[in-house]
Design a protein around this motif. Structure first.
Motif, PDB file in Angstrom:
ATOM      1  N   PHE A 104       0.892  -1.117  -0.019  1.00  0.00           N
ATOM      2  CA  PHE A 104      -0.181   0.151  -0.096  1.00  0.00           C
ATOM      3  C   PHE A 104       0.837   1.218   0.011  1.00  0.00           C
ATOM      4  N   GLU A 109      -5.658   4.900  -3.467  1.00  0.00           N
ATOM      5  CA  GLU A 109      -6.723   3.938  -2.914  1.00  0.00           C
ATOM      6  C   GLU A 109      -6.384   2.405  -2.641  1.00  0.00           C
ATOM      7  N   ALA A 110      -6.576   1.890  -1.844  1.00  0.00           N
ATOM      8  CA  ALA A 110      -6.723   0.314  -1.591  1.00  0.00           C
ATOM      9  C   ALA A 110      -7.780  -0.402  -2.306  1.00  0.00           C
ATOM     10  N   HIS A 111      -7.632  -1.468  -2.974  1.00  0.00           N
ATOM     11  CA  HIS A 111      -8.654  -1.977  -3.379  1.00  0.00           C
ATOM     12  C   HIS A 111      -8.641  -3.744  -3.025  1.00  0.00           C
ATOM     13  N   HIS A 112      -7.655  -3.942  -2.198  1.00  0.00           N
ATOM     14  CA  HIS A 112      -7.453  -5.272  -1.718  1.00  0.00           C
ATOM     15  C   HIS A 112      -7.099  -5.379  -0.311  1.00  0.00           C
TER      16      HIS A 112
END
Length: 115
Positions: A104, A109-112
């Motif tokens: 990260f 933006e984190a998607h996982h």
């Protein structure tokens, strides 16, 4: 082995900085050793004969140790174990990461989710 010789040659030929080259070699060695000791599910043809429910249960048991540390998944284990089994089968993917690898980044933006 010949593959490691080719890797070292490739890294030298492309002028890869020594620190990155060392990390790449160590990661390749680790993954190579892991492949020789761990049997992947795809390598066990009899597992393809399992029912869908048994496959869900198998994936659940293989992953529950990692999931139970998160409060949401801990709740699901107790209250909705069948749903969690399906989540383990449908939504979890194993991803290989090197030690200290950035997953990260600030401002991205984190998607996982990773365990």
């Amino acid at each position: 082995s010949k593959e490691f010789w080719k890797l070292r040659r490739f890294l030298r030929k492309h002028n890869i900085p020594p620190q990155l080259a060392w990390r790449i070699k160590k990661f390749a060695e680790y993954e190579f050793r892991k492949q020789t000791t761990i049997v992947p599910m795809s390598g066990v043809s009899l597992l393809k004969l399992l029912s869908e429910q048994m496959t869900w249960e198998l994936h659940y048991e293989m992953n529950v140790g990692h999931l139970q540390i998160h409060p949401f998944f801990g709740y699901m284990m107790v209250e909705m174990s069948m749903v969690l089994q399906k989540v383990c089968y449908k939504a979890l993917v194993e991803k290989q990461l090197a030690e200290h690898e950035m997953v990260f980044l600030p401002g991205v933006e984190a998607h996982h989710m990773y365990f």
